[in-house]
Write an enzyme that holds these catalytic residues in place. Sequence first.
Site, PDB file in Angstrom:
ATOM      1  N   HIS A  12       0.895  -1.151   0.027  1.00 38.65           N
ATOM      2  CA  HIS A  12       0.081  -0.117  -0.122  1.00 38.65           C
ATOM      3  C   HIS A  12       0.955   1.111   0.009  1.00 38.65           C
ATOM      4  O   HIS A  12       1.381   1.536   0.997  1.00 38.65           O
ATOM      5  CB  HIS A  12      -0.671  -0.005   1.410  1.00 38.65           C
ATOM      6  CG  HIS A  12      -1.930   1.261   1.219  1.00 38.65           C
ATOM      7  ND1 HIS A  12      -3.436   1.119   1.573  1.00 38.65           N
ATOM      8  CD2 HIS A  12      -1.766   2.513   1.055  1.00 38.65           C
ATOM      9  CE1 HIS A  12      -3.914   1.914   1.398  1.00 38.65           C
ATOM     10  NE2 HIS A  12      -3.109   3.007   1.165  1.00 38.65           N
ATOM     11  N   HIS A  14       1.595   5.413  -1.672  1.00 38.72           N
ATOM     12  CA  HIS A  14       1.342   6.494  -2.436  1.00 38.72           C
ATOM     13  C   HIS A  14       2.589   7.314  -3.082  1.00 38.72           C
ATOM     14  O   HIS A  14       3.313   7.536  -2.312  1.00 38.72           O
ATOM     15  CB  HIS A  14       0.537   7.615  -1.641  1.00 38.72           C
ATOM     16  CG  HIS A  14      -0.758   6.894  -0.896  1.00 38.72           C
ATOM     17  ND1 HIS A  14      -1.937   7.447  -1.452  1.00 38.72           N
ATOM     18  CD2 HIS A  14      -0.920   6.385   0.178  1.00 38.72           C
ATOM     19  CE1 HIS A  14      -2.982   6.807  -0.619  1.00 38.72           C
ATOM     20  NE2 HIS A  14      -2.256   6.168   0.304  1.00 38.72           N
ATOM     21  N   LYS A  95      -8.997  -0.276  -5.863  1.00 37.05           N
ATOM     22  CA  LYS A  95      -9.040   0.400  -4.672  1.00 37.05           C
ATOM     23  C   LYS A  95     -10.261   1.118  -4.529  1.00 37.05           C
ATOM     24  O   LYS A  95     -10.664   1.918  -5.090  1.00 37.05           O
ATOM     25  CB  LYS A  95      -7.812   1.399  -4.477  1.00 37.05           C
ATOM     26  CG  LYS A  95      -7.953   2.199  -3.089  1.00 37.05           C
ATOM     27  CD  LYS A  95      -7.454   1.292  -1.873  1.00 37.05           C
ATOM     28  CE  LYS A  95      -7.646   2.136  -0.685  1.00 37.05           C
ATOM     29  NZ  LYS A  95      -6.607   2.936  -0.353  1.00 37.05           N
ATOM     30  N   HIS A 134     -10.551   1.077   1.654  1.00 37.73           N
ATOM     31  CA  HIS A 134     -10.317   1.903   2.914  1.00 37.73           C
ATOM     32  C   HIS A 134     -11.521   1.876   3.749  1.00 37.73           C
ATOM     33  O   HIS A 134     -12.474   2.579   3.612  1.00 37.73           O
ATOM     34  CB  HIS A 134     -10.181   3.335   2.282  1.00 37.73           C
ATOM     35  CG  HIS A 134      -9.745   4.396   3.385  1.00 37.73           C
ATOM     36  ND1 HIS A 134      -8.506   5.150   3.568  1.00 37.73           N
ATOM     37  CD2 HIS A 134     -10.598   5.003   4.711  1.00 37.73           C
ATOM     38  CE1 HIS A 134      -8.632   5.809   4.666  1.00 37.73           C
ATOM     39  NE2 HIS A 134      -9.571   5.737   5.338  1.00 37.73           N
ATOM     40  N   HIS A 168      -4.565  -0.729   5.805  1.00 39.48           N
ATOM     41  CA  HIS A 168      -4.176  -0.136   7.124  1.00 39.48           C
ATOM     42  C   HIS A 168      -5.080  -0.263   8.230  1.00 39.48           C
ATOM     43  O   HIS A 168      -5.636   0.814   8.698  1.00 39.48           O
ATOM     44  CB  HIS A 168      -3.928   1.384   6.520  1.00 39.48           C
ATOM     45  CG  HIS A 168      -4.848   2.093   5.816  1.00 39.48           C
ATOM     46  ND1 HIS A 168      -6.216   2.208   6.139  1.00 39.48           N
ATOM     47  CD2 HIS A 168      -5.007   3.009   4.588  1.00 39.48           C
ATOM     48  CE1 HIS A 168      -7.064   2.821   5.390  1.00 39.48           C
ATOM     49  NE2 HIS A 168      -5.955   3.373   4.335  1.00 39.48           N
ATOM     50  N   ASP A 240       1.436   2.461   3.445  1.00 40.73           N
ATOM     51  CA  ASP A 240       0.635   3.823   3.454  1.00 40.73           C
ATOM     52  C   ASP A 240       1.491   5.033   3.553  1.00 40.73           C
ATOM     53  O   ASP A 240       0.931   6.046   3.877  1.00 40.73           O
ATOM     54  CB  ASP A 240      -0.700   3.693   4.250  1.00 40.73           C
ATOM     55  CG  ASP A 240      -1.514   4.848   4.156  1.00 40.73           C
ATOM     56  OD1 ASP A 240      -1.687   5.261   2.810  1.00 40.73           O
ATOM     57  OD2 ASP A 240      -2.454   5.071   4.915  1.00 40.73           O
TER      58      ASP A 240
HETATM   59  O1  DOR Z   1      -3.180   9.519   5.914  1.00 40.44           O
HETATM   60  C1  DOR Z   1      -3.598   9.110   4.696  1.00 40.44           C
HETATM   61  N1  DOR Z   1      -3.050   9.603   3.713  1.00 40.44           N
HETATM   62  N2  DOR Z   1      -4.494   8.230   4.618  1.00 40.44           N
HETATM   63  C2  DOR Z   1      -5.250   7.866   3.585  1.00 40.44           C
HETATM   64  O2  DOR Z   1      -5.912   7.139   3.314  1.00 40.44           O
HETATM   65  C3  DOR Z   1      -4.703   8.663   2.187  1.00 40.44           C
HETATM   66  C4  DOR Z   1      -3.339   9.175   2.443  1.00 40.44           C
HETATM   67  C5  DOR Z   1      -2.934  10.149   1.321  1.00 40.44           C
HETATM   68  O3  DOR Z   1      -3.184   9.785   0.172  1.00 40.44           O
HETATM   69  O4  DOR Z   1      -2.337  11.101   1.784  1.00 40.44           O
HETATM   70 ZN    ZN Z   2      -3.248   5.095   1.541  1.00 45.63          ZN
END
Ligand code: DOR
Ligand code: ZN
Length: 337
Positions: A12, A14, A95, A134, A168, A240
Amino acid sequence: MAIIINAPLDMHLHLRDTEMLNIVAPLSSHTFSGAIIMPNLVPPVSTKEELLAYKNRIHQACRSDIFTPYMTLFFKPTYTKDFLESIKDELTAIKLYPAGITTNSEGGVDGFSVEELAPTLNAMSELDIPLCVHGETNGFVMDREAEFVSIYEMLASNFPKLTIIMEHITTKESVEALDKFENLYATITLHHLLITLDDVAGGMLQPHLFCKPIAKRPEDREALRKVALSGHPKVMFGSDSAPHPQHAKEACGCAAGVFTAPIALQVLTELFMENSTLDKLEDFVSNNAQNIYKNITVPKKTIHLEKKPFIVPDKYGTVVPMYAGETLAYSITNIES
Ligand code: DOR
Ligand code: ZN
């Protein structure tokens, strides 16, 4: 003593886009064999063209690193079986975000009815495409995840052939749900294994630890540690890691997300070492994910770590990592791929 981790996976992650992608992608591609890439760009990744173009930009940002980005689409209840079939070879998972629950999720699902979700979820079941979720309601912030467990149960029982990943997880209620349904799995972040709400807001507010779902109570962290450290086969590491520029974190209206990609393997090693469970670390960061996601191929990579101080940089580009400026006990000393 040298510690070795084979083929670490971040299930997971980003990576964002443009300049941010160029800053953060190499920090994962250097040390991980692959990662599940979240689709919450603006606009979200929801067509084949967008997915392929994003994958290409990721490859460019990772330069010569051996690293597989496992691509995801942003869930829409209108995806047809024909469309999913046409993209299946490029796609690892889909997702699902409840609408408006976190960063760039405004186009997510509004209300969870089996009838509305069934066409897409049935097609995903037939094509063996896992669903990542999520799992938070829009209730009171500390209760959102526990309240969502009934929705996980509704999804798991109505779509028994669908692989459902509770992303998460942060609560003991989610840990308990894991063993109730064969088709429910989970990712756990590094930060939720380490912190509770006290670390975020118990003293001076710590914006770099603010994330969604918010960190919970000590007993929740204990439940997460128990399954992660024991190598529970339904649980995988998913950082995450969610970078935001410093100005968006140290602001009135702080963005949610903890940036852990460059420290994850060092800190996980310390945690598993301290708990005398080092023999379970590879299950948590690699083997379980390979068993759960049957549709991934994992490039070879071997990470060597040693007990040697690592001073965490104050910033990577514009992004402040967790433990910025602090000294970690373990360092990565060699990477073979
Ligand atoms: O803390 C988070 N940041 N939780 C999420 O679900 C998304 C993520 C983000 O994309 O910044
Ligand atoms: Zn995330």
